[in-house]
Design a protein around this motif. Structure first.
Motif, PDB file in Angstrom:
ATOM      1  N   SER A   1       0.808  -1.038   0.170  1.00  0.00           N
ATOM      2  CA  SER A   1       0.016  -0.041  -0.081  1.00  0.00           C
ATOM      3  C   SER A   1       0.966   1.062  -0.120  1.00  0.00           C
ATOM      4  O   SER A   1       2.152   1.195   0.174  1.00  0.00           O
ATOM      5  CB  SER A   1      -1.074  -0.074   1.232  1.00  0.00           C
TER       6      SER A   1
ATOM      7  N   ARG B   1      -2.396   6.409  -2.826  1.00  0.00           N
ATOM      8  CA  ARG B   1      -2.493   5.608  -3.653  1.00  0.00           C
ATOM      9  C   ARG B   1      -3.600   5.663  -4.796  1.00  0.00           C
ATOM     10  O   ARG B   1      -4.740   5.974  -4.312  1.00  0.00           O
ATOM     11  CB  ARG B   1      -2.638   3.918  -3.346  1.00  0.00           C
TER      12      ARG B   1
ATOM     13  N   GLY C   1      -9.920  -3.853   4.941  1.00  0.00           N
ATOM     14  CA  GLY C   1      -8.481  -4.308   4.525  1.00  0.00           C
ATOM     15  C   GLY C   1      -7.397  -3.376   4.538  1.00  0.00           C
ATOM     16  O   GLY C   1      -7.256  -2.767   3.625  1.00  0.00           O
TER      17      GLY C   1
ATOM     18  N   ASP D   1      -9.079  -5.244   9.437  1.00  0.00           N
ATOM     19  CA  ASP D   1      -8.243  -6.027   8.482  1.00  0.00           C
ATOM     20  C   ASP D   1      -8.080  -7.550   9.324  1.00  0.00           C
ATOM     21  O   ASP D   1      -8.339  -7.794  10.143  1.00  0.00           O
ATOM     22  CB  ASP D   1      -6.546  -5.978   8.450  1.00  0.00           C
TER      23      ASP D   1
ATOM     24  N   LEU E   1     -13.087 -10.153   5.796  1.00  0.00           N
ATOM     25  CA  LEU E   1     -14.271  -9.627   4.895  1.00  0.00           C
ATOM     26  C   LEU E   1     -15.266 -10.301   4.757  1.00  0.00           C
ATOM     27  O   LEU E   1     -16.715 -10.051   4.614  1.00  0.00           O
ATOM     28  CB  LEU E   1     -13.855  -9.319   3.566  1.00  0.00           C
TER      29      LEU E   1
ATOM     30  N   ARG F   1     -10.523  -1.756  -1.194  1.00  0.00           N
ATOM     31  CA  ARG F   1      -9.431  -1.513  -2.406  1.00  0.00           C
ATOM     32  C   ARG F   1      -8.383  -2.684  -2.336  1.00  0.00           C
ATOM     33  O   ARG F   1      -7.603  -2.713  -1.195  1.00  0.00           O
ATOM     34  CB  ARG F   1      -8.786  -0.155  -2.387  1.00  0.00           C
ATOM     35  N   ASN F   2      -8.222  -3.237  -3.279  1.00  0.00           N
ATOM     36  CA  ASN F   2      -6.757  -4.204  -3.600  1.00  0.00           C
ATOM     37  C   ASN F   2      -6.913  -5.152  -2.588  1.00  0.00           C
ATOM     38  O   ASN F   2      -6.052  -5.772  -1.827  1.00  0.00           O
ATOM     39  CB  ASN F   2      -5.746  -3.252  -3.246  1.00  0.00           C
TER      40      ASN F   2
ATOM     41  N   TYR G   1      -9.551 -12.729  -4.911  1.00  0.00           N
ATOM     42  CA  TYR G   1     -10.278 -13.729  -4.789  1.00  0.00           C
ATOM     43  C   TYR G   1     -11.062 -14.286  -6.150  1.00  0.00           C
ATOM     44  O   TYR G   1     -10.894 -13.424  -7.235  1.00  0.00           O
ATOM     45  CB  TYR G   1     -11.490 -13.416  -3.935  1.00  0.00           C
TER      46      TYR G   1
HETATM   47  C1  SAM Z   1      -2.882  -5.013  -0.673  1.00  0.00           C
HETATM   48  S1  SAM Z   1      -3.456  -4.459   0.839  1.00  0.00           S
HETATM   49  C2  SAM Z   1      -4.355  -3.145   0.294  1.00  0.00           C
HETATM   50  C3  SAM Z   1      -4.520  -2.088   1.406  1.00  0.00           C
HETATM   51  C4  SAM Z   1      -5.302  -0.816   1.149  1.00  0.00           C
HETATM   52  N1  SAM Z   1      -6.756  -1.161   1.077  1.00  0.00           N
HETATM   53  C5  SAM Z   1      -4.934  -0.175  -0.074  1.00  0.00           C
HETATM   54  O1  SAM Z   1      -5.510  -0.295  -1.089  1.00  0.00           O
HETATM   55  O2  SAM Z   1      -3.817   0.564  -0.131  1.00  0.00           O
HETATM   56  C6  SAM Z   1      -4.728  -5.725   1.083  1.00  0.00           C
HETATM   57  C7  SAM Z   1      -5.027  -6.007   2.452  1.00  0.00           C
HETATM   58  O3  SAM Z   1      -6.440  -6.625   2.599  1.00  0.00           O
HETATM   59  C8  SAM Z   1      -6.203  -7.394   3.867  1.00  0.00           C
HETATM   60  N2  SAM Z   1      -7.090  -8.687   3.227  1.00  0.00           N
HETATM   61  C9  SAM Z   1      -7.113  -9.419   2.215  1.00  0.00           C
HETATM   62  N3  SAM Z   1      -8.307 -10.306   2.347  1.00  0.00           N
HETATM   63  C10 SAM Z   1      -8.886 -10.085   3.482  1.00  0.00           C
HETATM   64  C11 SAM Z   1      -9.930 -10.906   3.965  1.00  0.00           C
HETATM   65  N4  SAM Z   1     -10.716 -11.586   3.479  1.00  0.00           N
HETATM   66  N5  SAM Z   1     -10.421 -10.171   5.216  1.00  0.00           N
HETATM   67  C12 SAM Z   1      -9.721  -9.172   5.604  1.00  0.00           C
HETATM   68  N6  SAM Z   1      -8.666  -8.540   5.179  1.00  0.00           N
HETATM   69  C13 SAM Z   1      -8.301  -9.109   3.947  1.00  0.00           C
HETATM   70  C14 SAM Z   1      -5.089  -7.912   3.678  1.00  0.00           C
HETATM   71  O4  SAM Z   1      -4.495  -8.677   4.841  1.00  0.00           O
HETATM   72  C15 SAM Z   1      -4.243  -6.744   3.542  1.00  0.00           C
HETATM   73  O5  SAM Z   1      -3.783  -5.962   4.634  1.00  0.00           O
END
Ligand code: SAM
Length: 277
Positions: free
Chosen positions: A69, A73, A103, A136, A193, A208-209, A215
């Motif tokens: 991140s 962004r 997340g 998260d 999530l 986001r992301n 998935y």
């Molecule tokens: C790539 S980072 C994105 C961070 C921020 N949202 C951004 O776009 O900059 C993805 C985050 O989503 C969290 N994440 C992924 N799948 C998740 C889930 N099923 N439930 C909760 N958190 C999740 C990951 O642990 C990680 O911290």
């Protein structure tokens, strides 16, 4: 671990091959180390443990998460939020604005929001209260996010005036700590999530992301519907700039100039027949 084995693991989790394309080297390394620690010689032995030992499953899921991140962004999105979406929400708000960073990783997203909120607030006589929740599933990331300590790379898109106002340089410029006052009143939660929103009536949800990148499609749809139940009518869902809403999206309308922002138009969104308004 080769790509075939990695693909088997992704399928076991309902993760998408395309989503992990750019980050698979690092993730594969973390999983290979986990397999070694557990004396698993091949993917079948590892899957056997995933199926039978909850602690192994939890650790594997943690290792599959990607925390990449940075502040602001997708610059255009943050400009659009500061100049269009937020002033409109604030103008119509009664007492408070509810925001969810779903997340949140190491905190860059939620702290970017706090910065633009603080800047807007300074230009208004009266301003609603902010109720912000950041969730998260990875506890290590949530702890890092709470600390407010960031590496130089997280700040690469932060303009100098914001950097000097909101951050303090540490360790000779190797680390930047965000002003403590910005960390106040963030409701941090460890949350998957798949379990849906931590509350209801959000004006703004940042998704986001994560779900829409990592998935597989049927799962994206199912979880997205749950998440959207937490958004109020005329509230905004914000997605990543490389992401798409799965299927035809009924009940959501895309912002005219900010293509990653979707306004919710109806309360109940059904999985079947999702269509863009
Ligand atoms: C790539 S980072 C994105 C961070 C921020 N949202 C951004 O776009 O900059 C993805 C985050 O989503 C969290 N994440 C992924 N799948 C998740 C889930 N099923 N439930 C909760 N958190 C999740 C990951 O642990 C990680 O911290």
């Amino acid at each position: 671990m080769d790509d075939t084995e990695f693909k088997i693991l992704l399928d076991w989790w309902n993760y998408s091959w395309g989503g992990y394309r750019k980050v698979r080297r690092g993730v594969k390394k973390r999983i290979s180390r986990h397999m070694q620690d557990l004396n698993c010689l091949d993917i079948d032995a590892y899957l056997e443990l995933l199926n039978t030992r909850i602690s192994v499953k939890e650790e594997c899921e943690k290792r599959m998460t990607v925390s990449i991140s940075r502040f602001f962004r997708d610059k255009k999105l943050w400009q659009g939020l500061e100049q269009e979406i937020l002033p409109d929400l604030v103008g119509k708000a009664k007492d408070s604005i509810k925001v969810w960073s779903a997340g949140c990783a190491r905190g860059e997203e939620v702290d970017s929001f706090k910065i633009i909120w603080d800047r807007l607030k300074a230009t208004h006589k009266s301003f609603p209260k902010l109720e912000i929740t950041a969730t998260d599933m990875n506890p290590d990331y949530v702890e890092m996010a709470k600390s407010g300590r960031y590496s130089v790379s997280s700040l690469k898109e932060v303009p100098e005036d914001i950097r000097s106002t909101y951050f303090e340089k540490k360790k000779g410029g190797k680390r930047f700590d965000i002003k403590r006052s910005l960390k106040a009143e963030i409701n941090w939660q460890l949350k998957h999530l798949f379990d849906g929103p931590p509350d209801s009536g959000f004006h703004l949800i940042f998704l986001r992301n994560n779900l829409l990148t990592y998935y597989q499609k049927p799962l994206k749809k199912e979880v997205l519907i749950k998440i959207l139940a937490g958004l109020r009518i005329n509230g905004w869902l914000i997605i990543g700039s490389h992401e798409k809403i799965p299927g035809d999206t009924q009940g959501l309308s895309r912002h005219e100039t900010i293509p990653w922002a979707y306004k919710k138009k109806v309360q109940v969104l059904k999985q079947v027949g999702f269509k863009t308004l």
